[in-house]
Design an enzyme around this catalytic site. Structure first.
Site, mmCIF file in Angstrom:
data_model
loop_
_atom_site.group_PDB
_atom_site.id
_atom_site.type_symbol
_atom_site.label_atom_id
_atom_site.label_comp_id
_atom_site.label_asym_id
_atom_site.label_seq_id
_atom_site.Cartn_x
_atom_site.Cartn_y
_atom_site.Cartn_z
ATOM 1 N N GLY A 161 90.817 -33.731 -11.403
ATOM 2 C CA GLY A 161 91.835 -33.641 -10.356
ATOM 3 C C GLY A 161 91.206 -33.255 -9.031
ATOM 4 C CB SER A 162 92.719 -31.913 -5.960
ATOM 5 O OG SER A 162 93.274 -30.663 -6.341
ATOM 6 C CB THR A 163 87.853 -30.204 -4.462
ATOM 7 O OG1 THR A 163 87.104 -31.402 -4.726
ATOM 8 C CG2 THR A 163 86.886 -29.060 -4.220
ATOM 9 C CB VAL A 198 93.777 -28.146 -8.729
ATOM 10 C CG1 VAL A 198 94.175 -27.664 -10.117
ATOM 11 C CG2 VAL A 198 95.027 -28.419 -7.902
ATOM 12 N N GLY A 199 90.593 -27.474 -8.785
ATOM 13 C CA GLY A 199 89.405 -27.110 -9.539
ATOM 14 C C GLY A 199 88.913 -25.714 -9.222
ATOM 15 C CD GLU A 213 86.228 -37.291 -12.218
ATOM 16 O OE1 GLU A 213 86.421 -37.255 -10.980
ATOM 17 O OE2 GLU A 213 86.847 -38.030 -12.989
ATOM 18 C CD GLU A 233 89.788 -37.525 -3.625
ATOM 19 O OE1 GLU A 233 89.268 -38.287 -4.455
ATOM 20 O OE2 GLU A 233 90.129 -36.358 -3.889
#
Length: 504
Positions: free
Chosen positions: A248-250, A252-253, A271, A402
């Site tokens: 998912g998104s950076t 949320v990561g 990822e 992004e």
């Protein structure tokens, strides 16, 4: 401008008969159950913006139940204690069941995610079946090593399943991501709690049903529908989850890493986002380069982590390339994903739709030249014209951030050294591409770009044997190949003394 034939769901009935939604509850410990709160949420058809179904909304308490079931199945159940060949045999049956039900499952991802039905049936679901079979075949090939140690001791390593795994999957490839994470975890002997994206839960629930039919024991595979800030956060911070795998998104990561560290310091694999460059040199075949660049950004309406959103074209062929790529874009048909004539469906939901349109406005305000596209199509649903900007500078938001939509930033370069420098001028590092007939240029560029996946004279070409993941803020850990399987295994070293051995 790009063609359009988007229509309402009423028109869609002439294209395909959409099957009824069979599963809308949570799947915990081998049973479909209501959430403890009995809360529901609606899944939305992005073709119309209207509700498809009401689905049980899992929360922290439901995650607790799912993790408890997975913990029991791991600590005391049969799955981790089966031989690899037994697990593999059940997974092969699971793959057969998915393959037999493609016609019924494919419309679920099309209606949840706006994906082309033809691509779901011909590409994503068959690849998912291959992923299951690949890891089913690997389940009995998990081996440690024998170690020749110093005098007086011998050792060997064991590879053991890591335990209870939380899989948090995205909405852009709901089926592919489900099996990309669950299949290696299951093959390793782990038990799994899957949280599908709230936009796309229906296929995940169908797979839970098929897993039960295949003979996967109760508690081994659980599915908890819900939202990231509740169900996803509960998985990430749970003291009894041994690993989290997230795509998912950076943004949320980062939260998942923090929650994992603050709880039981569980390992995570991430990822995350991408802003991938595609570098086209002037010795390239222009028509081939146009096709590669075009599909690299507009496939799946740009909702692809590795999308080649930054296209650098050497100045000697720039004008020809620009003309041809605009012509191709203007012939692209946007419309109902159930219509076999259509090339691009709607964006996933209203939030993403508005985000993409906002970035397009940013591009205009910051001085980029809009070559084509840039507007919504119709007044119903979340359709956006494929969009190309030229005169893009590295400090513009459309070049740095992004977008995750059908927006190409087209840029000109002079030398290889300049292209490498500009391609690396990003916080991301997921993928990149280079198109050239010069082997030395291809080797130099591919070794110089800091990204986890480099394509030469092609783009978005994946293989199950080829590991895939990111550098920098695109995350860490790898999907696919035996590298992915190893992420769900722990290495244990066992050492014993040897008395009076004649060998040293």
């Amino acid at each position: 401008m790009a063609g359009a034939c988007n229509g309402s769901s009423k028109n869609t009935e002439s294209f395909v008969k959409i099957p009824p939604i069979k599963f809308s509850k949570l799947f915990i410990n081998g049973k479909f159950v209501d959430s403890l709160s009995e809360k529901m949420f609606e899944t939305i058809d992005p073709r119309t913006g209207e509700a498809v179904a009401r689905v049980s909304e899992g929360d922290k308490e439901d995650v607790d139940l799912a993790v408890k079931a997975a913990r029991q199945a791991f600590d005391h159940g049969a799955w981790p204690r089966m031989s690899g060949s037994e697990r593999g045999s059940i997974m092969m049956k699971f793959a057969d069941l998915v393959e037999q039900n493609i016609e019924e499952i494919a419309p679920l991802d099309a209606i949840n995610a706006g994906k082309l039905l033809s691509h779901c049936k011909a590409i994503e679901l068959p690849v998912a079946v291959k992923i299951l079979r690949y890891y089913a075949g690997a389940a009995d090939k998990i081996h440690g090593t024998v170690l020749k140690l110093s005098k007086g001791i011998q050792g060997h390593t064991l590879k053991e399943p890591i335990g209870v795994v939380g899989c948090i999957i995205p909405w852009n490839f709901p089926t592919l991501m489900f099996f990309t994470k669950a299949a290696p975890a299951l093959a390793a002997g782990c038990t799994v709690v899957v949280k599908p994206a709230e936009q796309t839960p229906h296929s995940a629930l169908y797979y839970a049903h098929l897993a039960k039919l295949a003979g996967i024991p109760d508690g081994v595979l659980n599915v908890v529908n819900g939202f990231g800030e509740t169900a996803g956060a509960a998985i990430s911070s749970h003291m009894d989850v041994d690993k989290v795998s997230f795509t998912g998104s950076t943004e949320v990561g980062r939260k998942i890493m923090a929650a994992a560290a603050a709880s039981n310091l569980k390992p995570v694999s991430l990822e995350l986002g991408g802003k991938s460059p595609l570098i086209i040199f002037e010795d390239a075949d222009i028509d081939e380069a146009v096709n590669i660049a075009f599909n690299g950004i507009f496939y799946n309406k740009g909702e692809v982590c590795v999308a080649s959103s930054r296209v650098y074209v050497q100045e000697g062929i720039y004008e020809k390339f620009e003309k041809k790529v605009v012509e191709k874009t203007n012939a692209w048909i946007v419309g109902d994903p159930f219509d076999p004539r259509v090339d691009q469906g709607p964006q996933i939901d209203k939030k993403q739709f508005e985000k993409i349109l906002s970035y397009i406005e940013h591009g205009k305000r910051e001085g980029a030249t809009l070559l084509t596209g840039g507007k919504r199509i119709g007044n119903k649903g979340f359709y956006i014209e494929p969009t190309i900007f030229s005169d893009v500078k590295e400090d513009m938001s459309i070049a740095k951030e992004e977008i995750f939509g059908p927006v190409m930033s087209l840029m000109k370069f002079k030398t290889m050294e300049e292209a490498i420098k500009r391609a690396n001028d990003t916080t991301y590092g997921l993928a990149a591409g280079v198109i050239t007939k010069n082997l030395n240029v291809a080797n130099t560029v591919s070794r110089s770009i800091r990204a986890g996946f480099i394509w030469i004279n092609c783009y978005s070409r994946f293989d199950l044997d080829c590991p895939y993941g990111g550098y920098k803020m695109s995350g860490f850990g790898r999907e696919f190949g035996l590298d992915a399987l190893n992420q769900y295994l722990q290495i244990k070293s066992v050492v014993t003394p040897i008395h009076d051995s004649p060998w040293h």
